[in-house]
Design an enzyme around this catalytic site. Structure first.
Site, PDB file in Angstrom:
ATOM      1  N   THR A  19      54.716   8.485  47.796  1.00  0.00           N
ATOM      2  CA  THR A  19      53.245   8.524  47.848  1.00  0.00           C
ATOM      3  C   THR A  19      52.777   9.729  48.671  1.00  0.00           C
ATOM      4  OG1 THR A  19      53.263   6.122  47.793  1.00  0.00           O
ATOM      5  CG2 THR A  19      51.200   7.159  48.488  1.00  0.00           C
ATOM      6  N   VAL A  20      53.307   9.864  49.871  1.00  0.00           N
ATOM      7  CA  VAL A  20      52.811  10.916  50.766  1.00  0.00           C
ATOM      8  C   VAL A  20      53.380  12.286  50.374  1.00  0.00           C
ATOM      9  CG1 VAL A  20      52.540  11.658  53.157  1.00  0.00           C
ATOM     10  CG2 VAL A  20      52.604   9.222  52.624  1.00  0.00           C
ATOM     11  N   GLU A 136      50.272  13.907  62.978  1.00  0.00           N
ATOM     12  CA  GLU A 136      48.917  13.366  62.787  1.00  0.00           C
ATOM     13  C   GLU A 136      48.899  12.217  61.772  1.00  0.00           C
ATOM     14  OE1 GLU A 136      45.696  14.513  64.319  1.00  0.00           O
ATOM     15  OE2 GLU A 136      45.690  12.442  63.635  1.00  0.00           O
ATOM     16  N   VAL A 139      49.688   8.006  62.479  1.00  0.00           N
ATOM     17  CA  VAL A 139      48.779   6.982  63.002  1.00  0.00           C
ATOM     18  C   VAL A 139      47.436   7.087  62.286  1.00  0.00           C
ATOM     19  CG1 VAL A 139      47.642   6.064  65.044  1.00  0.00           C
ATOM     20  CG2 VAL A 139      49.888   7.129  65.261  1.00  0.00           C
ATOM     21  N   GLY A 141      46.513   7.296  59.190  1.00  0.00           N
ATOM     22  CA  GLY A 141      46.387   8.119  57.976  1.00  0.00           C
ATOM     23  C   GLY A 141      45.462   9.305  58.090  1.00  0.00           C
ATOM     24  N   ILE A 143      42.580   9.687  59.494  1.00  0.00           N
ATOM     25  CA  ILE A 143      41.734   9.855  60.687  1.00  0.00           C
ATOM     26  C   ILE A 143      42.429  10.814  61.653  1.00  0.00           C
ATOM     27  CG2 ILE A 143      40.613   8.696  62.634  1.00  0.00           C
ATOM     28  CD1 ILE A 143      40.852   6.057  61.130  1.00  0.00           C
ATOM     29  N   GLU A 197      53.102  -4.384  50.548  1.00  0.00           N
ATOM     30  CA  GLU A 197      54.464  -4.184  50.037  1.00  0.00           C
ATOM     31  C   GLU A 197      55.026  -5.511  49.527  1.00  0.00           C
ATOM     32  OE1 GLU A 197      56.224  -1.241  50.346  1.00  0.00           O
ATOM     33  OE2 GLU A 197      54.589  -0.190  51.373  1.00  0.00           O
ATOM     34  N   LYS A 212      52.336   2.186  65.640  1.00  0.00           N
ATOM     35  CA  LYS A 212      51.251   3.164  65.811  1.00  0.00           C
ATOM     36  C   LYS A 212      50.656   3.062  67.212  1.00  0.00           C
ATOM     37  CE  LYS A 212      50.189   2.772  60.908  1.00  0.00           C
ATOM     38  NZ  LYS A 212      49.399   1.956  59.959  1.00  0.00           N
TER      39      LYS A 212
END
Ligand SMILES: NC(=O)c1ccc[n+]([C@@H]2O[C@H](COP(=O)([O-])OP(=O)(O)OC[C@H]3O[C@@H](n4cnc5c(N)ncnc54)[C@H](OP(=O)(O)O)[C@@H]3O)[C@@H](O)[C@H]2O)c1
Length: 435
Positions: A19-20, A136, A139, A141, A143, A197, A212
């Site tokens: 995904t990322v 970054e 934690v 996503g 923000i 999930e 986080k």
């Protein structure tokens, strides 16, 4: 530098194309010109790694070197920076980051599990070699909370953080409140929609939020990352009926990560909370995340945004890449890793605050007096008491709230109450957080 001499591109390798990872490649491609302007040079993805080479990821990988082994990718001598987007605190993700640092490369990662468990050690190794580890995306996503705390509030001492740090839990709690359905039912829907999930443990049991929180606490307080000291409770015990009572009492139920620095040490905890409906964080619903920081000069600061998803998370990863491409660097956790000041963890028993308690009790004379006596014996003072309807001889729900008291006293009172014959289910307790 003259216009004819373009700066050399920043050559990056991306480990993990899920995904990322795929989101990062898409963003770098779509915004290539903008990013070049902001960096003063291009960011070129020269190598990638994932488990399955044949999988269609919706991005063109033909110009990139492929590695089956992400640690081998991290060792590639023709790479300046490694982006780790595999996940997990051990195994390939850890090896990839370790190899990147050993071979002199900067690291960008979204991996909160890795940082929560090994963050201080990774920072020490990287900083000893003059390398940057940026995270970054790990934690909340999209923000910019790490930059917000570490750079934006750099002139402050931050004393407290309250965060909605897990979008899956916030979605489930929001759905439970608005539809009246119970936890299992809403979780099944969330899984079908891809918000949870197949194995939801990390999310619903509070572990992801705790990872986080441990990272945030380190950045906020300048202390080593201390995941082992986080008190963790998830949302499985929150009942559908608790939302009605919360509403009646003027609260919303949220899973919060809370970190506080006091004279006694650092408190870190993740658990369901009742927050006043009027608190800004109470209005943050669905998959959104939020962090409230209490800073001495800036006062209260609230950050809200999407905590997950390809776009928001890629946005955070690329912000880190641009910083490094520009040569902007800060110590990993705000102060140099070898100067992070160890702090005594404050145990959960020392929490002071008020409580919501829901009991199922047999409706017969003397029961309420017994509950009140158990509270009084521990010096717990009750504030409100709600009993809906009467049904002599049958089990009925009873809800009470307390004035400020110590967690240790509350736990002792609850143990006494749970042992009473007339109490037919384990007491449910939710801490009330006023901030
Ligand atoms: N998803 C989010 O919204 C989000 C938000 C914030 C942070 N994060 C963090 O970002 C990281 C990645 O999350 P994700 O959601 O993108 O995960 P994902 O979709 O499961 O992707 C993981 C990727 O890692 C690859 N991979 C797994 N084991 C590997 C191995 N041994 N060698 C090489 N590649 C391997 C997988 O390869 P295949 O594709 O071939 O299986 C996949 O491409 C995690 O640390 C996560 O906590 C995610």
């Amino acid at each position: 530098m003259s216009k004819d001499h373009k700066a050399a591109p920043l050559k990056i390798a991306v480990a993990g194309l899920g995904t990322v990872g795929a989101g990062v490649l898409k963003l770098l491609d779509t915004q290539a010109d903008l990013i070049e302007q902001r960096c003063g040079r291009r960011i070129e993805v020269v190598a990638v790694s994932a488990r399955s080479k044949g999988k269609d990821r919706g991005v063109d990988l033909s110009a990139m070197r492929w590695y089956d082994d992400p640690a081998a990718l991290a060792a590639d001598p023709d790479v300046d920076l490694v982006v780790e987007l595999i996940g997990g605190s051990e195994g390939p993700a850890r090896d990839t980051v370790a190899t990147a640092i050993e071979t002199g490369k900067h690291v960008v990662t979204a991996n909160k599990a890795l940082l929560a468990v090994h963050g201080t050690e990774i920072a020490l190794k990287a900083e000893a070699k003059g390398l940057t580890v940026a995270f970054e995306a790990a934690v909340a996503g999209g923000i910019p909370i790490i930059k917000g705390l570490r750079e934006g509030l750099a002139g402050n001492r931050v004393s407290e953080i309250h965060g909605i740090l897990n979008g899956t839990c916030n979605y489930i709690l929001t759905e439970m409140r608005t539809t009246g359905r119970d936890f299992a039912d809403v979780l099944a829907d969330a899984q079908a929609l891809g918000y949870a999930e197949a194995d939801p443990t990390f999310d619903v049991d509070g572990i992801d939020a705790a990872h986080k929180l441990a990272v945030l606490a380190s950045v906020a307080f300048g202390t080593p990352v201390d995941f082992a000291s986080v008190h963790i409770e998830g949302i499985r015990q929150v009942g559908a009926v608790d939302f009605d009572y919360a509403d009646q009492l003027g609260f919303r139920i949220k899973l919060l990560g809370i970190a506080r620095r006091t004279d006694a040490g650092v408190e870190q905890r993740v658990h369901p909370c009742m927050v006043p409906k009027t608190a800004p964080i109470a209005a943050v619903d669905g998959v959104f995340n939020a962090v409230v920081a209490q800073a001495d000069f800036a006062d209260r600061v609230l950050f809200v945004g999407r905590g997950a998803g390809a776009g928001p998370t890629a946005s955070a990863v690329v912000a880190d890449l641009i910083d490094i491409a520009r040569g902007r660097s800060t110590p990993t956790f705000g102060v140099p890793a070898d100067q992070l000041g160890a702090a005594t963890p404050s145990p959960m028993e020392t929490r002071r605050g008020s409580y919501y308690v829901r009991l199922m009790v047999v409706d017969r004379p003397g029961v309420i007096a017994d509950i009140a006596a158990a509270m009084r014996d521990q010096n717990v003072s009750m504030e409100q008491f709600l009993q809906r309807g009467r049904s002599p001889g049958e089990a009925v729900p009873v809800v009470l709230t307390t004035h400020d008291t110590d967690e240790a006293a509350m736990q002792k009172a609850l143990a006494t109450i749970a042992a009473q014959d007339s109490v037919v289910e384990p007491p449910r307790m939710i801490r009330i957080e006023q901030f």
